[in-house]
Design a protein around this motif. Structure first.
Motif, PDB file in Angstrom:
ATOM      1  N   SER A  13      -0.014   0.798  -8.269  1.00 39.87           N
ATOM      2  CA  SER A  13      -1.013   1.666  -7.632  1.00 39.87           C
ATOM      3  C   SER A  13      -0.349   2.903  -7.042  1.00 39.87           C
ATOM      4  O   SER A  13      -0.915   3.996  -7.078  1.00 39.87           O
ATOM      5  CB  SER A  13      -1.798   0.907  -6.568  1.00 39.87           C
ATOM      6  OG  SER A  13      -0.944   0.406  -5.554  1.00 39.87           O
ATOM      7  N   PHE A  70      -8.011   6.614  -3.561  1.00 37.45           N
ATOM      8  CA  PHE A  70      -8.421   5.242  -3.874  1.00 37.45           C
ATOM      9  C   PHE A  70      -7.201   4.360  -4.136  1.00 37.45           C
ATOM     10  O   PHE A  70      -7.076   3.261  -3.589  1.00 37.45           O
ATOM     11  CB  PHE A  70      -9.359   5.213  -5.083  1.00 37.45           C
ATOM     12  CG  PHE A  70      -9.595   3.820  -5.605  1.00 37.45           C
ATOM     13  CD1 PHE A  70     -10.472   2.974  -4.952  1.00 37.45           C
ATOM     14  CD2 PHE A  70      -8.916   3.353  -6.719  1.00 37.45           C
ATOM     15  CE1 PHE A  70     -10.676   1.671  -5.407  1.00 37.45           C
ATOM     16  CE2 PHE A  70      -9.111   2.065  -7.181  1.00 37.45           C
ATOM     17  CZ  PHE A  70      -9.999   1.220  -6.527  1.00 37.45           C
ATOM     18  N   PHE A  71      -6.274   4.850  -4.973  1.00 38.47           N
ATOM     19  CA  PHE A  71      -5.090   4.051  -5.266  1.00 38.47           C
ATOM     20  C   PHE A  71      -4.164   3.953  -4.050  1.00 38.47           C
ATOM     21  O   PHE A  71      -3.436   2.960  -3.907  1.00 38.47           O
ATOM     22  CB  PHE A  71      -4.363   4.592  -6.501  1.00 38.47           C
ATOM     23  CG  PHE A  71      -5.023   4.167  -7.780  1.00 38.47           C
ATOM     24  CD1 PHE A  71      -4.865   2.882  -8.257  1.00 38.47           C
ATOM     25  CD2 PHE A  71      -5.820   5.048  -8.497  1.00 38.47           C
ATOM     26  CE1 PHE A  71      -5.484   2.466  -9.429  1.00 38.47           C
ATOM     27  CE2 PHE A  71      -6.441   4.648  -9.672  1.00 38.47           C
ATOM     28  CZ  PHE A  71      -6.276   3.346 -10.141  1.00 38.47           C
ATOM     29  N   LEU A 101       1.079  -4.968  -7.910  1.00 39.02           N
ATOM     30  CA  LEU A 101      -0.076  -4.097  -7.685  1.00 39.02           C
ATOM     31  C   LEU A 101       0.319  -2.923  -6.800  1.00 39.02           C
ATOM     32  O   LEU A 101      -0.097  -1.781  -7.036  1.00 39.02           O
ATOM     33  CB  LEU A 101      -1.215  -4.893  -7.047  1.00 39.02           C
ATOM     34  CG  LEU A 101      -2.470  -4.104  -6.688  1.00 39.02           C
ATOM     35  CD1 LEU A 101      -3.129  -3.545  -7.947  1.00 39.02           C
ATOM     36  CD2 LEU A 101      -3.447  -4.988  -5.917  1.00 39.02           C
ATOM     37  N   HIS A 102       1.134  -3.188  -5.790  1.00 39.64           N
ATOM     38  CA  HIS A 102       1.582  -2.133  -4.874  1.00 39.64           C
ATOM     39  C   HIS A 102       2.382  -1.072  -5.631  1.00 39.64           C
ATOM     40  O   HIS A 102       2.143   0.125  -5.468  1.00 39.64           O
ATOM     41  CB  HIS A 102       2.426  -2.753  -3.759  1.00 39.64           C
ATOM     42  CG  HIS A 102       2.815  -1.779  -2.704  1.00 39.64           C
ATOM     43  ND1 HIS A 102       1.959  -1.354  -1.727  1.00 39.64           N
ATOM     44  CD2 HIS A 102       3.988  -1.125  -2.483  1.00 39.64           C
ATOM     45  CE1 HIS A 102       2.578  -0.493  -0.942  1.00 39.64           C
ATOM     46  NE2 HIS A 102       3.811  -0.328  -1.386  1.00 39.64           N
ATOM     47  N   VAL A 111      -5.480   1.063  -2.230  1.00 39.10           N
ATOM     48  CA  VAL A 111      -4.988  -0.161  -2.878  1.00 39.10           C
ATOM     49  C   VAL A 111      -3.557  -0.428  -2.418  1.00 39.10           C
ATOM     50  O   VAL A 111      -3.181  -1.569  -2.129  1.00 39.10           O
ATOM     51  CB  VAL A 111      -5.064  -0.040  -4.418  1.00 39.10           C
ATOM     52  CG1 VAL A 111      -4.385  -1.225  -5.094  1.00 39.10           C
ATOM     53  CG2 VAL A 111      -6.514   0.080  -4.870  1.00 39.10           C
ATOM     54  N   GLN A 112      -2.766   0.625  -2.308  1.00 44.14           N
ATOM     55  CA  GLN A 112      -1.395   0.475  -1.808  1.00 44.14           C
ATOM     56  C   GLN A 112      -1.378  -0.067  -0.386  1.00 44.14           C
ATOM     57  O   GLN A 112      -0.581  -0.945  -0.062  1.00 44.14           O
ATOM     58  CB  GLN A 112      -0.686   1.834  -1.832  1.00 44.14           C
ATOM     59  CG  GLN A 112      -0.063   2.184  -3.134  1.00 44.14           C
ATOM     60  CD  GLN A 112       1.376   2.544  -2.933  1.00 44.14           C
ATOM     61  OE1 GLN A 112       1.691   3.492  -2.222  1.00 44.14           O
ATOM     62  NE2 GLN A 112       2.268   1.802  -3.530  1.00 44.14           N
ATOM     63  N   VAL A 156      -3.667  -1.891   1.211  1.00 47.91           N
ATOM     64  CA  VAL A 156      -4.080  -3.298   1.246  1.00 47.91           C
ATOM     65  C   VAL A 156      -2.985  -4.192   0.659  1.00 47.91           C
ATOM     66  O   VAL A 156      -2.651  -5.240   1.231  1.00 47.91           O
ATOM     67  CB  VAL A 156      -5.421  -3.491   0.509  1.00 47.91           C
ATOM     68  CG1 VAL A 156      -5.759  -4.968   0.374  1.00 47.91           C
ATOM     69  CG2 VAL A 156      -6.535  -2.753   1.238  1.00 47.91           C
ATOM     70  N   SER A 157      -2.398  -3.787  -0.464  1.00 50.73           N
ATOM     71  CA  SER A 157      -1.344  -4.612  -1.073  1.00 50.73           C
ATOM     72  C   SER A 157      -0.102  -4.670  -0.180  1.00 50.73           C
ATOM     73  O   SER A 157       0.578  -5.703  -0.134  1.00 50.73           O
ATOM     74  CB  SER A 157      -0.996  -4.107  -2.473  1.00 50.73           C
ATOM     75  OG  SER A 157      -0.551  -2.770  -2.441  1.00 50.73           O
ATOM     76  N   ALA A 186       0.695  -9.195  -5.565  1.00 54.94           N
ATOM     77  CA  ALA A 186       0.493  -8.007  -4.712  1.00 54.94           C
ATOM     78  C   ALA A 186       1.645  -7.005  -4.807  1.00 54.94           C
ATOM     79  O   ALA A 186       1.397  -5.795  -4.828  1.00 54.94           O
ATOM     80  CB  ALA A 186       0.257  -8.422  -3.271  1.00 54.94           C
TER      81      ALA A 186
END
Length: 196
Positions: free
Chosen positions: A107, A78-79, A103-104, A82-83, A85-86, A100
């Motif tokens: 995550s 899941f994370f 977040l990158h 997220v990586q 997408v970011s 972002a």
């Protein structure tokens, strides 16, 4: 006739005036590649020669070690999503917020921290196994994942990398983690059901 005192140095730039866009030396790529190979091989050798203990950990609230591993691995994937997408936001492929990059980074840290206990359990409790195709691929790619991840971390510290290199290595980390998840957590949920 006047002589320009800087004329002698105009044809031979000083180090301070050297072009900033020099190509990095190939050794800059060799060190991360060697580190990746060493990490992957060391994990594989340890898993192969180590006498499997059968279990390494369990968490209260889970029915089995397999369930713990599967949920931790799913959290890591899941994370990793997220990586992905970011990263697409950071490279301008998707619209997104200015935070972002943070977040990158975070995550990625969480994904790695959640993946480590899974890897420790796999290596310590089960070892490097090859008794069927799924298990063989899981063993090989599990070791390869931590090798490629190590290379990515080393490349992040390098300067003047080609713009395509980090996305390629990051994409490889994501793909390998996904296949490792498919050959373990997905297989577990498909075989035993989605249980805790």
């Amino acid at each position: 006739m006047t002589v320009d005192p800087n004329a002698a140095t105009q044809n031979f730039p000083s180090p301070e005036r050297a072009p900033a866009h020099r190509r990095p030396h190939p050794a800059r790529y060799l060190v991360p590649a060697l580190a990746a190979g060493c990490v992957a091989v060391a994990l594989g050798v340890y898993g192969r020669v180590h006498d499997p203990a059968g279990t390494a950990f369990n968490l209260a609230g889970f029915s089995s070690t397999g369930a713990v591993k599967s949920w931790l691995a799913t959290t890591a994937v899941f994370f990793a999503l997220v990586q992905l997408v970011s990263a697409l936001v950071m490279y301008g492929r998707l619209p997104g917020p200015g935070w972002a990059p943070a977040l990158h980074r975070w995550s990625g840290r969480v994904a790695f921290l959640v993946a480590v206990p899974v890897a420790v359990h796999c290596l310590y409790a089960l070892g490097y196994q090859t008794y069927e195709t799924r298990v063989l691929w899981h063993s090989v790619l599990g070791c390869f994942f931590f090798g490629v991840f190590s290379a990515k971390m080393l490349l992040l510290r390098s300067e003047r990398l080609p713009g395509w290199l980090l996305p390629i290595v990051g994409g490889l980390v994501f793909v390998v983690l996904t296949v490792v998840w498919l050959t373990s957590a997905f297989w577990f949920f498909d075989t035993f059901g989605v249980t805790t």
